[in-house]
Design a protein around this motif. Sequence first.
Motif, PDB file in Angstrom:
ATOM      1  N   ALA A  26       1.426  -1.235  -0.117  1.00 46.82           N
ATOM      2  CA  ALA A  26      -0.022  -0.249   0.160  1.00 46.82           C
ATOM      3  C   ALA A  26       0.496   1.303  -0.559  1.00 46.82           C
ATOM      4  O   ALA A  26       0.681   2.395  -0.394  1.00 46.82           O
ATOM      5  N   ALA A  27       1.754   1.064   1.261  1.00 55.25           N
ATOM      6  CA  ALA A  27       2.695   2.320   0.770  1.00 55.25           C
ATOM      7  C   ALA A  27       3.648   2.778  -0.491  1.00 55.25           C
ATOM      8  O   ALA A  27       4.048   4.098  -0.814  1.00 55.25           O
ATOM      9  N   ILE A  28       4.315   1.333  -1.136  1.00 61.51           N
ATOM     10  CA  ILE A  28       4.883   1.570  -2.385  1.00 61.51           C
ATOM     11  C   ILE A  28       3.748   2.272  -3.092  1.00 61.51           C
ATOM     12  O   ILE A  28       3.901   3.050  -4.692  1.00 61.51           O
ATOM     13  N   ARG A  29       2.700   1.465  -3.286  1.00 61.20           N
ATOM     14  CA  ARG A  29       1.446   2.031  -4.817  1.00 61.20           C
ATOM     15  C   ARG A  29       1.507   3.550  -4.361  1.00 61.20           C
ATOM     16  O   ARG A  29       1.248   4.328  -5.279  1.00 61.20           O
ATOM     17  N   ALA A  30       1.054   3.803  -3.387  1.00 62.08           N
ATOM     18  CA  ALA A  30       0.835   5.561  -2.935  1.00 62.08           C
ATOM     19  C   ALA A  30       1.636   6.105  -3.155  1.00 62.08           C
ATOM     20  O   ALA A  30       2.196   7.102  -3.923  1.00 62.08           O
ATOM     21  N   TYR A  31       2.866   6.039  -2.999  1.00 58.21           N
ATOM     22  CA  TYR A  31       4.735   6.571  -3.373  1.00 58.21           C
ATOM     23  C   TYR A  31       4.385   7.084  -4.809  1.00 58.21           C
ATOM     24  O   TYR A  31       4.569   7.880  -5.747  1.00 58.21           O
ATOM     25  N   LEU A  32       4.338   5.803  -5.803  1.00 58.58           N
ATOM     26  CA  LEU A  32       4.233   5.281  -6.605  1.00 58.58           C
ATOM     27  C   LEU A  32       2.966   6.256  -8.023  1.00 58.58           C
ATOM     28  O   LEU A  32       3.077   7.103  -8.930  1.00 58.58           O
ATOM     29  N   ASP A  33       1.775   6.543  -7.398  1.00 58.56           N
ATOM     30  CA  ASP A  33       0.326   7.407  -8.077  1.00 58.56           C
ATOM     31  C   ASP A  33       1.224   8.501  -8.026  1.00 58.56           C
ATOM     32  O   ASP A  33       0.479   8.893  -8.845  1.00 58.56           O
ATOM     33  N   THR A  34       1.905   9.127  -7.381  1.00 57.91           N
ATOM     34  CA  THR A  34       2.419  10.631  -6.852  1.00 57.91           C
ATOM     35  C   THR A  34       3.513  10.902  -8.859  1.00 57.91           C
ATOM     36  O   THR A  34       3.818  11.535  -8.626  1.00 57.91           O
ATOM     37  N   GLN A  35       4.082   9.335  -9.140  1.00 59.87           N
ATOM     38  CA  GLN A  35       4.881  10.053  -9.455  1.00 59.87           C
ATOM     39  C   GLN A  35       4.584   9.515 -11.346  1.00 59.87           C
ATOM     40  O   GLN A  35       3.772   9.341 -11.387  1.00 59.87           O
ATOM     41  N   SER A  36       5.482  10.507 -12.118  1.00 60.51           N
ATOM     42  CA  SER A  36       5.566  10.514 -13.626  1.00 60.51           C
ATOM     43  C   SER A  36       5.806   9.459 -14.027  1.00 60.51           C
ATOM     44  O   SER A  36       5.173   9.036 -15.007  1.00 60.51           O
ATOM     45  N   TYR A  37       6.921   8.336 -13.700  1.00 60.28           N
ATOM     46  CA  TYR A  37       7.721   7.278 -14.246  1.00 60.28           C
ATOM     47  C   TYR A  37       6.816   6.174 -14.601  1.00 60.28           C
ATOM     48  O   TYR A  37       6.189   5.252 -13.245  1.00 60.28           O
ATOM     49  N   GLY A  38       7.212   5.434 -14.883  1.00 57.30           N
ATOM     50  CA  GLY A  38       6.286   3.805 -14.495  1.00 57.30           C
ATOM     51  C   GLY A  38       7.446   2.842 -14.152  1.00 57.30           C
ATOM     52  O   GLY A  38       8.410   3.025 -14.316  1.00 57.30           O
ATOM     53  N   ALA A  39       6.417   2.000 -13.586  1.00 60.30           N
ATOM     54  CA  ALA A  39       7.633   1.401 -12.481  1.00 60.30           C
ATOM     55  C   ALA A  39       6.734   0.156 -12.547  1.00 60.30           C
ATOM     56  O   ALA A  39       5.378  -0.156 -12.930  1.00 60.30           O
ATOM     57  N   GLU A  40       7.617  -1.224 -11.868  1.00 55.55           N
ATOM     58  CA  GLU A  40       6.873  -2.217 -11.184  1.00 55.55           C
ATOM     59  C   GLU A  40       7.327  -2.743 -10.215  1.00 55.55           C
ATOM     60  O   GLU A  40       7.965  -2.667  -9.832  1.00 55.55           O
ATOM     61  N   VAL A  41       6.414  -3.747  -9.703  1.00 57.06           N
ATOM     62  CA  VAL A  41       6.683  -4.535  -8.443  1.00 57.06           C
ATOM     63  C   VAL A  41       6.440  -5.509  -8.523  1.00 57.06           C
ATOM     64  O   VAL A  41       5.800  -6.443  -9.144  1.00 57.06           O
ATOM     65  N   LEU A  42       7.882  -5.764  -8.266  1.00 51.23           N
ATOM     66  CA  LEU A  42       8.177  -7.841  -8.117  1.00 51.23           C
ATOM     67  C   LEU A  42       8.085  -8.024  -6.656  1.00 51.23           C
ATOM     68  O   LEU A  42       8.695  -7.858  -6.472  1.00 51.23           O
ATOM     69  N   VAL A  43       7.061  -8.902  -6.314  1.00 55.20           N
ATOM     70  CA  VAL A  43       7.212 -10.125  -5.381  1.00 55.20           C
ATOM     71  C   VAL A  43       7.700 -10.832  -5.679  1.00 55.20           C
ATOM     72  O   VAL A  43       6.932 -12.378  -5.937  1.00 55.20           O
ATOM     73  N   VAL A  44       8.927 -11.382  -4.365  1.00 56.21           N
ATOM     74  CA  VAL A  44       8.967 -13.022  -5.357  1.00 56.21           C
ATOM     75  C   VAL A  44       8.764 -14.109  -3.828  1.00 56.21           C
ATOM     76  O   VAL A  44       9.386 -13.734  -2.355  1.00 56.21           O
TER      77      VAL A  44
END
Length: 261
Positions: A26-44
């Motif tokens: 949730a914290a990572i998603r909230a942060y990325l939603d404020t950014q203009s660049y593309g990002a991926e989150v990989l949970v291993v």
Amino acid sequence: MSNDALLLSIVIPAYNEARRLPATLAAIRAYLDTQSYGAEVLVVDDGSSDGTAELAASYPGVEVLRLEHRGKGFAVRAGALAAQGSYVLLCDADLAVPIEEWPRFEARLRAGDAVVIGSREGVGATREGEPWYRHVMGRVFNYIIALVALRGISDTQCGFKAMPREVAHELFRRVRIYGDDAPVVQGAAVTAYDVELLFLARKLGYRISEVPVHWQYGTETKVNPVRDSLRNLRDVLKVRWNDLRGRYRTEVTPTHKMSVD
């Protein structure tokens, strides 16, 4: 989204993290939603038995890699090699270092550093909630690391590390201790994979820098002081032994020059 549009890959190794992972994602998603660049989150998912993989897969934009349980080092490696972003950020499932620290790491990478690692010991770093004996254990272990394998780095074990994708792929393809033949393990397996990774980075001539961070001790940490201290010591000795046997020989000349700040 095409690979060319991805700036950042966030790799999160997870073993039985169904309790702590939701807040992290949730914290990572909230942060990325404020950014203009593309990002991926990989949970291993490192062979979890508590539904970690299913929980992570339920979050939009999160990719899950499901592995046999071979320990954190193997999981981090798998995630880093699968990453497609221009930069790869490794972080722990409890997000002990907040994602908001990322811009400082990005700035170092854009300035030409090849491996940027969080430091809980540098000037300006803060540690919150850590028991005194854990701090002492960490400093003793870092002294052993410096004596045996890797001098000049104040904190090799902080889980927040970043590097360009090509550097990550180069380093993780070369690791020996938690490579393709890593055995299946029982129980939580915290390892000193970081030491081998940084040892290889230095051997390849990559420029390493440390960034002081805010770090919060996790009350649900999976670290077993006795068992994991012995495993980590074994890993450090293996790095030195592998080097003496010539298992880290390389003819690669990286574009990033070597230094430690």
